[in-house]
Design an enzyme around this catalytic site. Sequence first.
Site, PDB file in Angstrom:
ATOM      1  N   GLU A  53       0.809  -1.219   0.000  1.00  0.00           N
ATOM      2  CA  GLU A  53       0.000   0.000   0.000  1.00  0.00           C
ATOM      3  C   GLU A  53       0.844   1.272   0.000  1.00  0.00           C
ATOM      4  O   GLU A  53       0.476   2.267  -0.624  1.00  0.00           O
ATOM      5  CB  GLU A  53      -0.916   0.007   1.235  1.00  0.00           C
ATOM      6  N   ASP A  69      -9.137   7.808  -7.882  1.00  0.00           N
ATOM      7  CA  ASP A  69      -9.714   6.507  -8.226  1.00  0.00           C
ATOM      8  C   ASP A  69     -11.197   6.417  -7.904  1.00  0.00           C
ATOM      9  O   ASP A  69     -11.750   5.317  -7.788  1.00  0.00           O
ATOM     10  CB  ASP A  69      -8.962   5.385  -7.499  1.00  0.00           C
TER      11      ASP A  69
END
Length: 275
Positions: A53, A69
């Site tokens: 991540e 996103d």
Amino acid sequence: MRPARMWIAAILLAFLTGACGGPAWPEAGHGPSAIELTATQRHLADELVSLFEHGDPDPHYAAVEALGDGRGYTCGTIGFTTSSTEVRTIVEAYDAEAPGSRLARHLPRLRELADAGSADTAGLPGFAEDWAAAATDPKFRAEQDRLTDRLAFGPALADAHRLGLRTPLGVAVLYDSAVQHGTDDDPDGLPALITRATQRAGGTPATGVDEQDWLGEFLDVRAETLRNPHDKDSREAWAESVDRVDALRDLVDNDRYGLEPPVKFTLDGDDQELR
């Protein structure tokens, strides 16, 4: 001990310790498993997720980023989002634990965004700085950890039990997938990935399929989904993250199913080692 017996003993010891190739995976059973992770294995699973991540195995409680996103701000250790109820839930729980924090002033807007499922990041002036300031408080970090368990690790472990996975690595693969894909019933979510992988494998470890083979099919399905997700807002960011699947495949192919330190693998061409 005679030389011949010493030679045979050495071969047997090498086989048992994995020096002659990787150790054998646990045999597939029938029915659910009762796999649990030790504290060390869970720590390594968390480090894997954090490395994927954030590019760093240490937990990033203070992280805030707009990834473009379709999820608004992505925050904290596993990427809690403002377009969902996740960030709102953490801030509400923290405000109950530590009333009067600077984060509390953002709650009205966070509730609006969560209710609308909005990716908008407007109306949150100073939010990133306030989140980072709260991240120095152990109570705030604990709220993130609790939500991680509820949203990702807990569901992944339950799926591992149901599927008959018997290795810590199998749990870690599902855990990382739950973090990135979520556990909702959408075509890109963990349940859909499991369904497609099970269809390809002809069953699950609970029905006698070899766990290493099932994980291989699962990682194939996951990589395909990252390259071409149904959610068009995720496509650019997800297409750039296929290397995390390749890293997990490296562990599966090299029989590191025990998830014991040191955990060595390759990520995007770089050698990694977690302890």
